[in-house]
Design a protein around this motif. Structure first.
Motif, PDB file in Angstrom:
ATOM      1  N   VAL A 192      15.435 -65.308  57.085  1.00 15.59           N
ATOM      2  CA  VAL A 192      14.809 -66.083  57.979  1.00 15.59           C
ATOM      3  C   VAL A 192      14.175 -67.066  57.494  1.00 15.59           C
ATOM      4  CG1 VAL A 192      13.415 -66.124  60.120  1.00 15.59           C
ATOM      5  CG2 VAL A 192      14.802 -64.066  59.891  1.00 15.59           C
ATOM      6  N   GLU A 193      14.438 -68.384  57.808  1.00 12.66           N
ATOM      7  CA  GLU A 193      13.846 -69.670  57.302  1.00 12.66           C
ATOM      8  C   GLU A 193      12.728 -69.994  58.712  1.00 12.66           C
ATOM      9  OE1 GLU A 193      14.983 -73.717  55.497  1.00 12.66           O
ATOM     10  OE2 GLU A 193      15.911 -73.209  57.353  1.00 12.66           O
ATOM     11  N   ILE A 194      11.461 -69.799  58.361  1.00  7.77           N
ATOM     12  CA  ILE A 194      10.578 -70.499  59.131  1.00  7.77           C
ATOM     13  C   ILE A 194       9.928 -71.884  58.945  1.00  7.77           C
ATOM     14  CG2 ILE A 194       8.302 -70.023  60.742  1.00  7.77           C
ATOM     15  CD1 ILE A 194       9.091 -67.049  59.990  1.00  7.77           C
ATOM     16  N   ILE A 195      10.041 -72.776  59.904  1.00  9.96           N
ATOM     17  CA  ILE A 195       9.823 -73.946  59.354  1.00  9.96           C
ATOM     18  C   ILE A 195       8.483 -74.411  60.034  1.00  9.96           C
ATOM     19  CG2 ILE A 195      10.364 -76.627  59.175  1.00  9.96           C
ATOM     20  CD1 ILE A 195      13.190 -75.527  59.345  1.00  9.96           C
ATOM     21  N   PRO A 196       7.286 -74.341  59.621  1.00  7.25           N
ATOM     22  CA  PRO A 196       6.135 -74.636  60.074  1.00  7.25           C
ATOM     23  C   PRO A 196       5.501 -75.980  59.772  1.00  7.25           C
ATOM     24  CG  PRO A 196       5.744 -73.519  58.039  1.00  7.25           C
ATOM     25  CD  PRO A 196       6.969 -73.413  58.226  1.00  7.25           C
ATOM     26  N   GLY A 197       6.312 -76.838  58.791  1.00  4.14           N
ATOM     27  CA  GLY A 197       6.172 -78.135  58.665  1.00  4.14           C
ATOM     28  C   GLY A 197       4.982 -78.323  57.690  1.00  4.14           C
ATOM     29  N   LYS A 198       4.711 -79.342  56.754  1.00  3.07           N
ATOM     30  CA  LYS A 198       3.606 -79.615  55.839  1.00  3.07           C
ATOM     31  C   LYS A 198       2.150 -79.521  56.700  1.00  3.07           C
ATOM     32  CE  LYS A 198       6.587 -81.079  52.473  1.00  3.07           C
ATOM     33  NZ  LYS A 198       7.348 -82.243  52.137  1.00  3.07           N
TER      34      LYS A 198
ATOM     35  N   LYS B 249       6.819 -54.147  57.754  1.00  2.06           N
ATOM     36  CA  LYS B 249       7.758 -53.016  57.353  1.00  2.06           C
ATOM     37  C   LYS B 249       9.162 -53.166  57.552  1.00  2.06           C
ATOM     38  CE  LYS B 249       7.332 -50.976  61.837  1.00  2.06           C
ATOM     39  NZ  LYS B 249       7.032 -49.886  62.759  1.00  2.06           N
ATOM     40  N   PHE B 250       9.511 -54.284  58.059  1.00  2.00           N
ATOM     41  CA  PHE B 250      10.946 -54.712  58.577  1.00  2.00           C
ATOM     42  C   PHE B 250      11.464 -55.557  57.281  1.00  2.00           C
ATOM     43  CE2 PHE B 250       9.600 -54.253  63.022  1.00  2.00           C
ATOM     44  CZ  PHE B 250      10.272 -53.378  63.209  1.00  2.00           C
ATOM     45  N   TYR B 251      10.801 -56.576  56.522  1.00  2.00           N
ATOM     46  CA  TYR B 251      11.492 -57.123  55.457  1.00  2.00           C
ATOM     47  C   TYR B 251      11.015 -56.703  54.184  1.00  2.00           C
ATOM     48  CZ  TYR B 251       6.937 -59.725  55.331  1.00  2.00           C
ATOM     49  OH  TYR B 251       5.403 -59.607  55.362  1.00  2.00           O
ATOM     50  N   ARG B 252      11.735 -57.392  53.047  1.00  2.00           N
ATOM     51  CA  ARG B 252      11.458 -57.044  51.737  1.00  2.00           C
ATOM     52  C   ARG B 252      10.479 -58.044  50.977  1.00  2.00           C
ATOM     53  NH1 ARG B 252      16.244 -57.431  48.182  1.00  2.00           N
ATOM     54  NH2 ARG B 252      16.813 -59.428  49.522  1.00  2.00           N
ATOM     55  N   ARG B 253      10.460 -59.321  51.389  1.00  2.00           N
ATOM     56  CA  ARG B 253       9.493 -60.248  50.668  1.00  2.00           C
ATOM     57  C   ARG B 253       9.497 -61.384  51.413  1.00  2.00           C
ATOM     58  NH1 ARG B 253      11.585 -63.766  46.816  1.00  2.00           N
ATOM     59  NH2 ARG B 253      14.065 -63.688  46.608  1.00  2.00           N
ATOM     60  N   VAL B 254       8.488 -62.141  51.282  1.00  2.00           N
ATOM     61  CA  VAL B 254       8.290 -63.407  51.670  1.00  2.00           C
ATOM     62  C   VAL B 254       8.074 -64.451  50.639  1.00  2.00           C
ATOM     63  CG1 VAL B 254       6.789 -65.001  53.385  1.00  2.00           C
ATOM     64  CG2 VAL B 254       7.203 -62.704  53.930  1.00  2.00           C
ATOM     65  N   GLU B 255       8.661 -65.687  50.649  1.00  2.00           N
ATOM     66  CA  GLU B 255       8.166 -66.906  49.692  1.00  2.00           C
ATOM     67  C   GLU B 255       7.995 -67.981  50.658  1.00  2.00           C
ATOM     68  OE1 GLU B 255      11.754 -68.374  47.122  1.00  2.00           O
ATOM     69  OE2 GLU B 255      12.670 -66.700  47.959  1.00  2.00           O
ATOM     70  N   VAL B 256       7.258 -68.877  49.741  1.00  2.00           N
ATOM     71  CA  VAL B 256       7.189 -70.394  50.340  1.00  2.00           C
ATOM     72  C   VAL B 256       8.132 -71.175  49.696  1.00  2.00           C
ATOM     73  CG1 VAL B 256       5.668 -72.148  50.560  1.00  2.00           C
ATOM     74  CG2 VAL B 256       4.791 -69.983  50.809  1.00  2.00           C
ATOM     75  N   GLY B 257       8.934 -71.682  50.480  1.00  2.00           N
ATOM     76  CA  GLY B 257      10.054 -72.418  49.813  1.00  2.00           C
ATOM     77  C   GLY B 257       9.626 -73.140  48.591  1.00  2.00           C
ATOM     78  N   ALA B 258      10.385 -72.919  47.679  1.00  2.00           N
ATOM     79  CA  ALA B 258      10.261 -73.796  46.118  1.00  2.00           C
ATOM     80  C   ALA B 258      10.492 -75.120  46.552  1.00  2.00           C
ATOM     81  CB  ALA B 258      10.794 -73.312  45.196  1.00  2.00           C
ATOM     82  N   GLY B 259       9.485 -76.222  46.010  1.00  2.00           N
ATOM     83  CA  GLY B 259       9.997 -77.545  46.436  1.00  2.00           C
ATOM     84  C   GLY B 259       9.702 -77.998  47.532  1.00  2.00           C
TER      85      GLY B 259
ATOM     86  N   HIS C  81      12.960 -62.507  53.408  1.00  2.00           N
ATOM     87  CA  HIS C  81      14.007 -62.016  52.857  1.00  2.00           C
ATOM     88  C   HIS C  81      14.126 -60.508  53.681  1.00  2.00           C
ATOM     89  CE1 HIS C  81      14.926 -65.129  50.025  1.00  2.00           C
ATOM     90  NE2 HIS C  81      13.698 -65.280  50.018  1.00  2.00           N
ATOM     91  N   PHE C  82      15.242 -59.954  54.085  1.00  2.00           N
ATOM     92  CA  PHE C  82      15.355 -58.868  54.644  1.00  2.00           C
ATOM     93  C   PHE C  82      16.424 -58.143  53.642  1.00  2.00           C
ATOM     94  CE2 PHE C  82      13.911 -61.319  57.889  1.00  2.00           C
ATOM     95  CZ  PHE C  82      13.256 -60.479  58.901  1.00  2.00           C
TER      96      PHE C  82
END
Length: 83
Positions: free
Chosen positions: A38-44, A64-74, A82-83
């Motif tokens: 899932v890509e969430i776009i909050p904007g800068k 508990k539902f997902y494996r990890r969260v990352e802030v988009g590189a670049g 990520h699920f």
């Protein structure tokens, strides 16, 4: 089954309730439809919306539902779940 769901928060950034609903709905839909990302776009902006999204995703009932969260590189205006 889609490979990725995208949630753009720009149109609803003024409504905390709509933001919470959109993020929660995306997480539950990803689980239901077995979407891997899932890509969430909050904007800068000032970063307040991104921090709100990250804090929300860190709540135990969602974590508990997902494996990890990352802030988009670049791209700081993107949060990848990520699920």
């Amino acid at each position: 089954m889609p490979e990725k769901l995208t949630v753009d928060l720009h149109p609803i950034f003024r409504s905390d309730r709509d933001i919470d609903t959109a993020v929660r709905s995306a997480v539950f839909r990803a689980v239901r439809e077995k979407v891997k990302l899932v890509e969430i776009i909050p904007g800068k902006g000032s970063g307040k919306l991104k921090h709100r999204v990250l804090a929300m995703l860190d709540q135990p009932h969602l974590r508990k539902f997902y494996r990890r969260v990352e802030v988009g590189a670049g791209n700081e205006g993107r949060v990848l779940v990520h699920f």
